[in-house]
Each structure stands twice: as structure tokens, then as C-alpha cells.
Scaffold this active site. Structure first.
Site, PDB file in Angstrom:
ATOM      1  N   GLN A   1       0.843  -1.197   0.000  1.00  0.00           N
ATOM      2  CA  GLN A   1       0.000   0.000   0.000  1.00  0.00           C
ATOM      3  C   GLN A   1       0.876   1.244   0.000  1.00  0.00           C
ATOM      4  O   GLN A   1       1.622   1.483   0.954  1.00  0.00           O
ATOM      5  CB  GLN A   1      -0.904  -0.015   1.232  1.00  0.00           C
ATOM      6  CG  GLN A   1      -1.857   1.154   1.356  1.00  0.00           C
ATOM      7  CD  GLN A   1      -2.672   1.061   2.634  1.00  0.00           C
ATOM      8  OE1 GLN A   1      -2.122   0.887   3.718  1.00  0.00           O
ATOM      9  NE2 GLN A   1      -3.983   1.163   2.516  1.00  0.00           N
ATOM     10  N   GLY A   2       0.794   2.054  -1.049  1.00  0.00           N
ATOM     11  CA  GLY A   2       1.580   3.268  -1.161  1.00  0.00           C
ATOM     12  C   GLY A   2       0.784   4.498  -0.774  1.00  0.00           C
ATOM     13  O   GLY A   2       0.375   5.276  -1.646  1.00  0.00           O
ATOM     14  N   TYR A   3       0.558   4.675   0.518  1.00  0.00           N
ATOM     15  CA  TYR A   3      -0.201   5.826   1.022  1.00  0.00           C
ATOM     16  C   TYR A   3       0.725   6.813   1.751  1.00  0.00           C
ATOM     17  O   TYR A   3       0.946   7.926   1.299  1.00  0.00           O
ATOM     18  CB  TYR A   3      -1.288   5.367   1.989  1.00  0.00           C
ATOM     19  CG  TYR A   3      -2.580   4.891   1.362  1.00  0.00           C
ATOM     20  CD1 TYR A   3      -2.675   4.591   0.013  1.00  0.00           C
ATOM     21  CD2 TYR A   3      -3.721   4.727   2.142  1.00  0.00           C
ATOM     22  CE1 TYR A   3      -3.863   4.150  -0.543  1.00  0.00           C
ATOM     23  CE2 TYR A   3      -4.917   4.288   1.593  1.00  0.00           C
ATOM     24  CZ  TYR A   3      -4.985   3.999   0.259  1.00  0.00           C
ATOM     25  OH  TYR A   3      -6.156   3.567  -0.294  1.00  0.00           O
ATOM     26  N   SER A   4       1.244   6.419   2.901  1.00  0.00           N
ATOM     27  CA  SER A   4       1.979   7.335   3.771  1.00  0.00           C
ATOM     28  C   SER A   4       3.247   7.864   3.110  1.00  0.00           C
ATOM     29  O   SER A   4       3.904   7.162   2.337  1.00  0.00           O
ATOM     30  CB  SER A   4       2.354   6.629   5.080  1.00  0.00           C
ATOM     31  OG  SER A   4       1.205   6.278   5.815  1.00  0.00           O
TER      32      SER A   4
ATOM     33  N   SER B   1       4.325  -1.615   4.321  1.00  0.00           N
ATOM     34  CA  SER B   1       4.443  -2.995   4.799  1.00  0.00           C
ATOM     35  C   SER B   1       4.658  -3.960   3.641  1.00  0.00           C
ATOM     36  O   SER B   1       3.925  -3.925   2.642  1.00  0.00           O
ATOM     37  CB  SER B   1       3.180  -3.402   5.565  1.00  0.00           C
ATOM     38  OG  SER B   1       2.966  -2.551   6.663  1.00  0.00           O
TER      39      SER B   1
ATOM     40  N   GLU C   1     -10.367  -1.908   5.529  1.00  0.00           N
ATOM     41  CA  GLU C   1      -9.198  -2.326   6.296  1.00  0.00           C
ATOM     42  C   GLU C   1      -9.563  -2.894   7.654  1.00  0.00           C
ATOM     43  O   GLU C   1      -8.888  -3.772   8.173  1.00  0.00           O
ATOM     44  CB  GLU C   1      -8.247  -1.134   6.469  1.00  0.00           C
ATOM     45  CG  GLU C   1      -6.944  -1.487   7.141  1.00  0.00           C
ATOM     46  CD  GLU C   1      -5.966  -0.317   7.156  1.00  0.00           C
ATOM     47  OE1 GLU C   1      -4.782  -0.556   7.402  1.00  0.00           O
ATOM     48  OE2 GLU C   1      -6.395   0.826   6.912  1.00  0.00           O
TER      49      GLU C   1
ATOM     50  N   SER D   1      -2.707   7.172  12.895  1.00  0.00           N
ATOM     51  CA  SER D   1      -2.262   7.475  14.257  1.00  0.00           C
ATOM     52  C   SER D   1      -3.441   7.841  15.152  1.00  0.00           C
ATOM     53  O   SER D   1      -4.515   8.234  14.689  1.00  0.00           O
ATOM     54  CB  SER D   1      -1.259   8.637  14.236  1.00  0.00           C
ATOM     55  OG  SER D   1      -1.914   9.843  13.886  1.00  0.00           O
ATOM     56  N   ASN D   2      -3.222   7.731  16.469  1.00  0.00           N
ATOM     57  CA  ASN D   2      -4.265   8.101  17.433  1.00  0.00           C
ATOM     58  C   ASN D   2      -4.766   9.514  17.199  1.00  0.00           C
ATOM     59  O   ASN D   2      -5.972   9.788  17.258  1.00  0.00           O
ATOM     60  CB  ASN D   2      -3.708   8.000  18.858  1.00  0.00           C
ATOM     61  CG  ASN D   2      -3.812   6.597  19.427  1.00  0.00           C
ATOM     62  OD1 ASN D   2      -4.227   5.671  18.736  1.00  0.00           O
ATOM     63  ND2 ASN D   2      -3.416   6.440  20.681  1.00  0.00           N
ATOM     64  N   GLU D   3      -3.826  10.438  16.942  1.00  0.00           N
ATOM     65  CA  GLU D   3      -4.203  11.840  16.791  1.00  0.00           C
ATOM     66  C   GLU D   3      -5.159  12.031  15.612  1.00  0.00           C
ATOM     67  O   GLU D   3      -6.153  12.764  15.708  1.00  0.00           O
ATOM     68  CB  GLU D   3      -2.945  12.694  16.604  1.00  0.00           C
ATOM     69  CG  GLU D   3      -2.051  12.769  17.836  1.00  0.00           C
ATOM     70  CD  GLU D   3      -1.210  11.519  18.043  1.00  0.00           C
ATOM     71  OE1 GLU D   3      -0.599  11.394  19.125  1.00  0.00           O
ATOM     72  OE2 GLU D   3      -1.161  10.658  17.137  1.00  0.00           O
TER      73      GLU D   3
END
Length: 390
Positions: free
Chosen positions: A131-134, A166, A249, A368-370
Site C-alpha cells: 500500500q503506497g499511502y503514507s 508494509s 481495512e 495514528s491516534n491523533e
């Protein structure tokens, strides 16, 4: 089968359990408990063989419609399979991103040609995906993506950097969120592309983690190419497709994940009884709290199963990520001073040390949590948007 030839949930559970017991034997017997987050390096080739064995028996792509090559199982039977798979300690899946994320995305948004080209090899575990997101400047904030893709005749030319990718080092293809409209900002002008990994212009570099393993990677695209028909959905509408992928997901596999969590907690409780840590009132209270929270997490997952409303997935991610990270911290307290010493050279971690170190990432990867809290605050509770730096 039931009275009218329909297999009941109880019968289906028994069939899954029996099949796993019969097949996690012989050459696959040694795979029990291997793989999964933080342990993707374990017996990788053997786990690929196991998943191909699953595919031949019809146990992959359980949620896909039958007309697209899937099993077309109901939600409750999907839950049963994932629970029994976890109870049998079957190995961690290597094709999760293809089967659980990209496959359903192509069913929902892909062309007939894309479905015909990619769904069968995903189902049969012949092609693996990442997966090429971040990106370095756009981790969980996907709207800040800066990777670009420009048209050059009948191809897209992709340039940019992705991070925390990943299994990129073993993937055949990557689904990439890229900016195809020059000068566009935030959600506008993004497109969802399928890019082959084995080509000039794609450089995969492992990221060494606290555990000493490297399942995450940096991926550099330097004028990498993919055919123009590898665009999923409409040009410039990639945000919608990407959000569709993220919705897939956090599905029924979460309930199987919780079976693994319950096993970890049970083993930690036994360790606390064995070494006397349970006599500490604070440790005993935290163990009890962990059991209660795990029951609450399961109840929430069952109540919201199949619920596509904004906020449901974000709450689920917050619940399990924080719970699992806290379990890692509790494991170190239970083990005491022994938790500070590796078993051997150079860096031989035991299962509790590995749990503690890798679970630090649980509240970061996958959103992330934020960011999860911002989504809940803004899109569910209607609170003012967070001020963005300009």
C-alpha cells in the site's frame, strides 16, 4: 447441513475447525503461531505455500462476491472463520493487503478489465500487494500526499517517496495514491494507481525497527511507469477510492485479531501467577482491567460489524491499538527486571519484549491516534476543524 440444506453457523464452525486441524499438519504443522505484525520475517516462503493451499481449498477472499471469484460468505460466517483461524494459531497472512484491501476496492471501483486481470491472482496468492499511502510529510494525513503522477502517452510516470510500506520488499504490485493534478491541494487532484514494483525507478529500502526486524519499508519512485489503464476510479477522484480502501481495512478480521489478544493476555496472566507478580495489587487490577476492556472491545466490534458510518472504524482502531500497547507495557511490569535483558546475543528478544517494542507502533500505523481522534471530533461530533499550519 441444516434442515433445508443450509449450513448453520455451528456446522460451519465445526467444518472450519476440522479443516484447520487436519491441514495444519505434516509440512504445515510447524507454521502454527508464526508470522503476523512484527514477525513477518518468519517462514515467509512456507506461509505463502500455506496460503496457496488455503486458496485451492476455497478459504481465501471469503467476503468477495461469488461472481468475482470469492466465497461470498455472510458476515457471521466470515467472523467464524477468522476466529477459528486465530484459535488454531494458523500463521499470519502474507496476502492480507491484496485480499482484504485491494480486492474489495477493485470489486467496488475497478473496471471489468482490472477485475479480470488482478482478482484471480490475488485470490490464488500468485501476486502480492503493498500500500503506497503514507509519505515522510504525510503519514496519517493522506490529503497532504505529494507523490506525483503525470501522463506520458499511454503511461503514468510516478515520482515521489512512500514510507511505512508494509511488505514492499516482497510485493509484486503497489496501489499508490498520487497527485495527478499539478497545483492541487488536499483531497482534490489525487488519483489511485496500480504500479508494478519490479521495474527501473522503484527502490525499496527496509526500515529497521526496535524489534530488529524490517517489515516496513521506504519506497522511492523515480519516474516509475504504469499503463494508463491502471487508474482505479476517475482521474482526480483518488481520495474517494482511497477512503473506500480504508473502510475495508478494519473488517471482520478484527475479531480474529482479538482471539490472538485474548491468548496473549491469558499467557501473561499465567506468567504473573507463576512469578508472583499477580500479588502486586496494581498489577492484579491492571490484568483484570485488560480482561474487561477486551470484552468491551469484542462487544463493540460485534455491534458495529458492517457499519460503514464515519467514526466506527476510527473508534475500533483507537480501542485495539491502545489496549495492545498497554498490554506490552503491562508485560514488562509483570516480568520485572528480567524484561531488560535479552536472551542472547546479539539481540535475541523473547515474545514479551517483542510485544512491548512492536506494540509501540500500534498507535501509529494504520492511522495514528491523533488523526483518528480528529476524524471522530470533526466528522462525527461536528467540532471545529483543527487549525493547519500554513
Amino acid at each position: 447441513m441444516g434442515e433445508h440444506g443450509v449450513e448453520s453457523n455451528e456446522q460451519f464452525r465445526a467444518r472450519v475447525r476440522d479443516w484447520l486441524e487436519d491441514n495444519l499438519s505434516g509440512r504445515f504443522a510447524g507454521l502454527r503461531g508464526l508470522g503476523g505484525p512484527g514477525r513477518e520475517h518468519e517462514a515467509f516462503d512456507e506461509r505463502v505455500s500455506w496460503e496457496k493451499h488455503l486458496a485451492r481449498a476455497g478459504w481465501t477472499c471469503l467476503s468477495w462476491p461469488v461472481e468475482h471469484g470469492g466465497a461470498g460468505l455472510s458476515l457471521d460466517k466470515q467472523v467464524i472463520f477468522h476466529e477459528e483461524y486465530a484459535r488454531a494459531q494458523a500463521p499470519g497472512k502474507v496476502s492480507h493487503l491484496g485480499q482484504e484491501l485491494l480486492g474489495p476496492t477493485l470489486v467496488a471501483y475497478g473496471t471489468a478489465e482490472q477485475q479480470e486481470r488482478f482478482l484471480p491472482p490475488i485470490r490464488d496468492v500468485e501476486e502480492l500487494w503493498c500500500q503506497g499511502y503514507s509519505e515522510p510529510g504525510a503519514g496519517s494525513d493522506l490529503a497532504a500526499v505529494s507523490t506525483t503522477a503525470t501522463r506520458d502517452g499511454d503511461e503514468w510516470v510516478v515520482t515521489g517517496q512512500k514510507v511505512w510500506t508494509s511488505l514492499a520488499h516482497v510485493a509484486d504490485w503497489c496501489f499508490v495514491l498520487a497527485r495527478t493534478e499539478p497545483g492541487s491541494r488536499r483531497h482534490a487532484g489525487l488519483s489511485y494507481l496500480l504500479v508494478p514494483m519490479d521495474q527501473p525507478g522503484v527502490d525499496v529500502r527496509p526500515i529497521n525497527q526496535l524489534t530488529g526486524t524490517s517489515e516496513f519499508n521506504e519506497v522511492f519512485f523515480d519516474r516509475a511507469r504504469t499503463p494508463v489503464d491502471m487508474l482505479v476510479g476517475e482521474e482526480g477522484q483518488g481520495w474517494r477510492v482511497a477512503m473506500g480502501t480504508l473502510a475495508f481495512e478494519r473488517g471482520v478480521a478484527t475479531l480474529g485479531q482479538q482471539i490472538g489478544f485474548r491468548r496473549e493476555l491469558a499467557e501473561l496472566t499465567e506468567l504473573a501467577r507463576g512469578n508472583g507478580a499477580v500479588e502486586d495489587p496494581a498489577v492484579r487490577a491492571d490484568l483484570a482491567r485488560a480482561w474487561v476492556e477486551l470484552d468491551v472491545m469484542r462487544a463493540h466490534a460485534l455491534r458495529t460489524l458492517g457499519d460503514a458510518r464515519t467514526g466506527t472504524a476510527e473508534v475500533s482502531k483507537l480501542l485495539w491499538a491502545n489496549w495492545h500497547r498497554a498490554l506490552g507495557e503491562l508485560a514488562m511490569r509483570v516480568r520485572g527486571a528480567a524484561s531488560l535483558v535479552t536472551r542472547g546475543e546479539p539481540y535475541d528478544l523473547d515474545e514479551w519484549q517483542r510485544l512491548y517494542l512492536f506494540s509501540r507502533a500500534d498507535t501509529i500505523y494504520g492511522g495514528s491516534n491523533e488523526v483518528q481522534r480528529n476524524v471522530i471530533a470533526e466528522r462525527v461530533l461536528g467540532l471545529p476543524r483543527e487549525m493547519k499550519a500554513t
